[in-house]
Design an enzyme around this catalytic site. Structure first.
Site, mmCIF file in Angstrom:
data_model
loop_
_atom_site.group_PDB
_atom_site.id
_atom_site.type_symbol
_atom_site.label_atom_id
_atom_site.label_comp_id
_atom_site.label_asym_id
_atom_site.label_seq_id
_atom_site.Cartn_x
_atom_site.Cartn_y
_atom_site.Cartn_z
ATOM 1 N N TYR A 82 0.850 -1.191 0.000
ATOM 2 C CA TYR A 82 0.000 0.000 0.000
ATOM 3 C C TYR A 82 0.879 1.232 0.000
ATOM 4 O O TYR A 82 2.044 1.201 0.383
ATOM 5 C CB TYR A 82 -0.968 0.012 1.196
ATOM 6 C CG TYR A 82 -0.309 0.267 2.534
ATOM 7 C CD1 TYR A 82 -0.132 1.574 2.994
ATOM 8 C CD2 TYR A 82 0.125 -0.774 3.334
ATOM 9 C CE1 TYR A 82 0.474 1.816 4.219
ATOM 10 C CE2 TYR A 82 0.731 -0.538 4.546
ATOM 11 C CZ TYR A 82 0.911 0.758 4.990
ATOM 12 O OH TYR A 82 1.507 1.005 6.191
ATOM 13 N N CYS A 83 0.297 2.328 -0.474
ATOM 14 C CA CYS A 83 0.966 3.631 -0.456
ATOM 15 C C CYS A 83 -0.060 4.624 0.079
ATOM 16 O O CYS A 83 -0.938 4.247 0.833
ATOM 17 C CB CYS A 83 1.466 3.992 -1.857
ATOM 18 S SG CYS A 83 0.138 4.108 -3.071
ATOM 19 N N GLY A 84 0.011 5.866 -0.322
ATOM 20 C CA GLY A 84 -0.931 6.858 0.179
ATOM 21 C C GLY A 84 -2.338 6.675 -0.361
ATOM 22 O O GLY A 84 -3.309 6.740 0.382
#
Length: 175
Positions: A82-84
Site C-alpha cells: 500500500y501507499c498513500g
C-alpha cells in the site's frame, strides 16, 4: 488529496490493469490467514515514520526492485503493498510481477483506505535520531540488555522502542 498530473494518472491506470487490487478488509484477512504473507508500506520514509499499518514493513517505492529479493526470496509468497492512495503501490506491484513475483496485491485506496476502514495503525513517533560511526557495536549493546531492534533491510539503521511507546533510530554514518 494530491494533485496528480494527467500523464502520471494515465501511466498508473495502464499498469493498474494488470495488477490485482484488494480491499483493506481482504488484505487484512489474507495476511492474518497466512503467516508467509508480507505487508509492505511503499510510501516515503517520513510518511511511514509518521504512521503506518500495524505489521507493515517499510519498503519505499524507490527501492522496491533493489531490496525485494532480500526481503522476500520466495517469488510465490503473498505480497501486499500500500501507499498513500493506491498509485505507487500499483506501480510497485507491477514491477514485482515483472521480476517474477506471482502473488502480488496492491491495497486499493492505500493508506487513506486503511485509515478509513479503521484498520490497526501504528502512530508511534521517532523521537530521536542518533548517528553512530558503526552500528554493529550499538546492536550488540542493545541485544546484551535484551533489546531486539528492528534493523533496516540494508543494515545501516535500526529502530528501538522506548518505554513510552515511541522509537529511537540509530543510523550508521556514511563512510
Amino acid at each position: 488529496l494530491m494533485d496528480h498530473s494527467p500523464g502520471f494518472l494515465a501511466h498508473v491506470q495502464g499498469k493498474r490493469a494488470g495488477v490485482h487490487e484488494v480491499s483493506v478488509d481482504d488484505a487484512r484477512a489474507a495476511i492474518a490467514a497466512d503467516p508467509a504473507a508480507h505487508l509492505f508500506d511503499v510510501r516515503e520514509d517520513h510518511e511511514f515514520a509518521a504512521a503506518h499499518a500495524v505489521g507493515a514493513q517499510h519498503l519505499a517505492r524507490g527501492v522496491v526492485e533493489r531490496d525485494i529479493e532480500r526481503l522476500v526470496p520466495d517469488k510465490a509468497a503473498p505480497v501486499y503493498m500500500y501507499c498513500g492512495g493506491g498509485f505507487r503501490s500499483a506501480l510497485a506491484a507491477d514491477a514485482l510481477q515483472q521480476m517474477g513475483y506471482t502473488n502480488v496485491h496492491s491495497v486499493a485506496g492505500g493508506w487513506r483506505a486503511w485509515e478509513e476502514a479503521g484498520a490497526p495503525v501504528d502512530r508511534t513517533a521517532v523521537v530521536a535520531r542518533v548517528r553512530v560511526s558503526q552500528l554493529a557495536p550499538v546492536l550488540e549493546a542493545l541485544q546484551a540488555v535484551g533489546v531486539t531492534p528492528a534493523v533496516s533491510p540494508d543494515g545501516t539503521s535500526c529502530l528501538v522502542g522506548t518505554d513510552d511507546g515511541n522509537r529511537v533510530e540509530f543510523t550508521e554514518a556514511a563512510r
